[in-house]
Design a protein around this motif. Sequence first.
Motif, PDB file in Angstrom:
ATOM      1  N   TRP A  48       4.821   6.622  -6.454  1.00  0.00           N
ATOM      2  CA  TRP A  48       4.490   7.947  -5.479  1.00  0.00           C
ATOM      3  C   TRP A  48       5.062   9.043  -6.507  1.00  0.00           C
ATOM      4  O   TRP A  48       4.324  10.097  -6.779  1.00  0.00           O
ATOM      5  N   ILE A  49       6.239   8.929  -7.016  1.00  0.00           N
ATOM      6  CA  ILE A  49       6.873   9.983  -7.616  1.00  0.00           C
ATOM      7  C   ILE A  49       6.049  10.303  -9.239  1.00  0.00           C
ATOM      8  O   ILE A  49       5.632  11.398  -9.408  1.00  0.00           O
ATOM      9  N   ASP A  50       5.337   9.468  -9.823  1.00  0.00           N
ATOM     10  CA  ASP A  50       4.644   9.534 -10.931  1.00  0.00           C
ATOM     11  C   ASP A  50       3.289  10.206 -10.499  1.00  0.00           C
ATOM     12  O   ASP A  50       2.882  11.254 -11.344  1.00  0.00           O
ATOM     13  N   TYR A  65       7.803   5.462   2.836  1.00  0.00           N
ATOM     14  CA  TYR A  65       8.554   5.096   3.695  1.00  0.00           C
ATOM     15  C   TYR A  65       9.180   3.679   3.715  1.00  0.00           C
ATOM     16  O   TYR A  65       8.430   2.958   3.140  1.00  0.00           O
ATOM     17  N   VAL A  66      10.429   3.431   4.038  1.00  0.00           N
ATOM     18  CA  VAL A  66      11.094   2.454   3.864  1.00  0.00           C
ATOM     19  C   VAL A  66      10.651   1.337   4.961  1.00  0.00           C
ATOM     20  O   VAL A  66      10.528   1.891   6.034  1.00  0.00           O
ATOM     21  N   LEU A  80       9.680  -4.017  -3.935  1.00  0.00           N
ATOM     22  CA  LEU A  80       8.471  -3.439  -3.319  1.00  0.00           C
ATOM     23  C   LEU A  80       8.513  -1.782  -3.067  1.00  0.00           C
ATOM     24  O   LEU A  80       7.698  -1.190  -3.577  1.00  0.00           O
ATOM     25  N   TYR A  81       9.632  -1.501  -2.320  1.00  0.00           N
ATOM     26  CA  TYR A  81      10.034  -0.418  -2.001  1.00  0.00           C
ATOM     27  C   TYR A  81      10.275   0.816  -3.291  1.00  0.00           C
ATOM     28  O   TYR A  81       9.410   1.588  -3.501  1.00  0.00           O
ATOM     29  N   PRO A 140       0.800  -1.187  -0.175  1.00  0.00           N
ATOM     30  CA  PRO A 140      -0.039   0.023   0.067  1.00  0.00           C
ATOM     31  C   PRO A 140       0.815   1.208  -0.027  1.00  0.00           C
ATOM     32  O   PRO A 140       2.135   1.273   0.253  1.00  0.00           O
ATOM     33  N   GLN A 141       0.132   2.473  -0.234  1.00  0.00           N
ATOM     34  CA  GLN A 141       0.792   3.557  -0.211  1.00  0.00           C
ATOM     35  C   GLN A 141       1.298   3.965   1.266  1.00  0.00           C
ATOM     36  O   GLN A 141       0.784   3.571   2.164  1.00  0.00           O
TER      37      GLN A 141
END
Length: 158
Positions: free
Chosen positions: A137-139, A153-154, A129-130, A73-74
Amino acid sequence: MTNRPTTSAVDFTSSRAPSIDEFALKVVFMLIVWTCLLAFVNKLCQAVARKFWSYPVPITSASIPSKLPHPNPQGSAVSFDIPLMQATDEQIGAFMKFRGCETWPDEKQSRDIALRQVTHAAAEYKGFLYEERTMKWIDDHFRLRLPKLKYPYVDSHW
């Protein structure tokens, strides 16, 4: 009579204007030197980085996911929930098959070496996955300009 050297070797220290052939030879020679030098420096930096800034993940602290594919998930990452030392051979086999390694368990290897391979595959999957979450998220953030996104977050380290 002129004072020209009679040798056919190229003089790299001469101050006279070089001919086209001499110039081309000098350029090719320098390209070869720089290519070799940069390859050597690259290998040296990689060796130093491996020696001082990387280490294998301890088998005792590694874990694998119980659900495949693992939820992604985000926001903050979802940790893998099965400690590797408590996982059954069926769970490890399913994870390794999911990661593309069809040879679990390999009869030729000791269990310790096989578990190191599983640990490596789990670390690769966690990184995958990260990276996937971060690229999404960047897109969403920069290209689509979506509001109120959770930063990826990692997951906790092993």
